[in-house]
Motif scaffolding. Sequence first.
Motif, mmCIF file in Angstrom:
data_model
loop_
_atom_site.group_PDB
_atom_site.id
_atom_site.type_symbol
_atom_site.label_atom_id
_atom_site.label_comp_id
_atom_site.label_asym_id
_atom_site.label_seq_id
_atom_site.Cartn_x
_atom_site.Cartn_y
_atom_site.Cartn_z
ATOM 1 N N GLY A 35 -2.839 -10.084 4.025
ATOM 2 C CA GLY A 35 -2.460 -8.797 3.441
ATOM 3 C C GLY A 35 -1.279 -8.102 4.081
ATOM 4 O O GLY A 35 -0.868 -7.046 3.617
ATOM 5 N N GLU A 91 4.691 -8.501 6.186
ATOM 6 C CA GLU A 91 5.625 -8.680 7.298
ATOM 7 C C GLU A 91 5.204 -9.785 8.256
ATOM 8 O O GLU A 91 5.941 -10.153 9.163
ATOM 9 C CB GLU A 91 5.853 -7.360 8.049
ATOM 10 N N TYR A 97 -12.511 -7.281 0.680
ATOM 11 C CA TYR A 97 -11.221 -6.666 1.005
ATOM 12 C C TYR A 97 -11.347 -5.996 2.375
ATOM 13 O O TYR A 97 -11.977 -4.947 2.508
ATOM 14 C CB TYR A 97 -10.851 -5.660 -0.088
HETATM 15 C C1 HMN Z 1 -3.374 -3.454 -1.819
HETATM 16 O O1 HMN Z 1 -4.584 -3.324 -1.675
HETATM 17 O O2 HMN Z 1 -2.750 -2.864 -2.660
HETATM 18 C C2 HMN Z 1 -2.564 -4.352 -0.945
HETATM 19 O O3 HMN Z 1 -2.971 -5.641 -1.047
HETATM 20 C C3 HMN Z 1 -2.527 -3.916 0.424
HETATM 21 C C4 HMN Z 1 -1.507 -4.739 1.190
HETATM 22 O O4 HMN Z 1 -2.167 -5.361 2.241
HETATM 23 C C5 HMN Z 1 -0.408 -3.825 1.652
HETATM 24 N N1 HMN Z 1 -0.994 -2.841 2.528
HETATM 25 C C6 HMN Z 1 -0.867 -1.543 2.294
HETATM 26 O O5 HMN Z 1 -0.126 -1.105 1.456
HETATM 27 C C7 HMN Z 1 -1.644 -0.633 3.154
HETATM 28 C C8 HMN Z 1 0.735 -4.582 2.300
HETATM 29 O O6 HMN Z 1 1.346 -5.335 1.306
HETATM 30 C C9 HMN Z 1 1.752 -3.616 2.931
HETATM 31 O O7 HMN Z 1 2.166 -2.653 2.002
HETATM 32 C C10 HMN Z 1 2.971 -4.369 3.437
HETATM 33 O O8 HMN Z 1 2.569 -5.400 4.293
HETATM 34 C C11 HMN Z 1 3.930 -3.410 4.178
HETATM 35 O O9 HMN Z 1 3.354 -2.949 5.363
#
Ligand code: HMN
Length: 292
Positions: free
Chosen positions: A188, A191, A136
């Motif tokens: 991840g 956007e 990760y």
């Molecule tokens: C997790 O570990 O819960 C997610 O996979 C993390 C994921 O990469 C999210 N990142 C964070 O929340 C920091 C994204 O889905 C993010 O929320 C989204 O791209 C909006 O910025």
Amino acid sequence: MKDLKGLYSALLIPFDENGEVKEEGLRQVIEHNINVSKIDGLYVNGSSGENFLLNTAQKKQIFKFVKEVVGDRVKLIAQIGSLDLNEAVELAKYATELGYDSLSAVTPFYYPLSFNEIKHYYKTIIDATDNSMILYYIPFLTGVKISLDQFAELLEDEKVIGVKYTAADFYQLERFRKRFPNKLIWSGFDEMLVQAAITGVDGAIGSTYNVNGQRSQEIFRLAKEGKVAEAYELQHEANDVIEKVLELGLYQTLKEILKVKGIDAGTCKKPMKSFDPAKLAEVEKLVKDYNL
Ligand code: HMN
């Protein structure tokens, strides 16, 4: 081994005012993900699950409850990474015994560890079970950067099947794709799903798929089929939603969207703040305008 490709919701966890897990709410969030968002799997106890605010008992409670509710309906990845390596090993064993399809561990953060220390961390976890491991990588939150050569060292172990790549370095992502064609990559950043799909990722893991799963599945499919303009049309819509969610508070607002849809998504665990009720009308409008 199961085919682990596809779109995963980084599962949101409903908490009550005391920071306890609301199991009935969690069941509803899971069912929404499976039946409405139509995701391929759940990434459990990641950042979006507020994992780094939880104690060991709560992490286990969530792993167990999610598996009981899901059964084998969708794929399950357990994020077990922890600054306490003993806890990471304990959780890795626990999730593996429960039947999780793969493990994932965040790079250890806060203390500036050497790469050898990071390697030791992963090896210790990997050797503790016969389950597979997904690295990760989320440098903007952990401060930990890994070079392509260092990734190569970590990926030498065949139990390391790939990486959850939460970075906007599309050059490194492209180099990664070319150099490790047989490893899996989950993107991840929701956007930037179009760009990631075009770069050849095998799937994505994200918070907003809890509420915007079907549109995101469509973005991924279209981009993979080379229909980039069409994929971008939908990415624009998704990013309108993401922009608003980030403005109002990421996890709070995603939970509020679920609440507008009748799901008891609870609140965030302190010290995260709760959703500002004065902004409710903005969330209701978002749900309506974007058919969430
Ligand atoms: C997790 O570990 O819960 C997610 O996979 C993390 C994921 O990469 C999210 N990142 C964070 O929340 C920091 C994204 O889905 C993010 O929320 C989204 O791209 C909006 O910025």
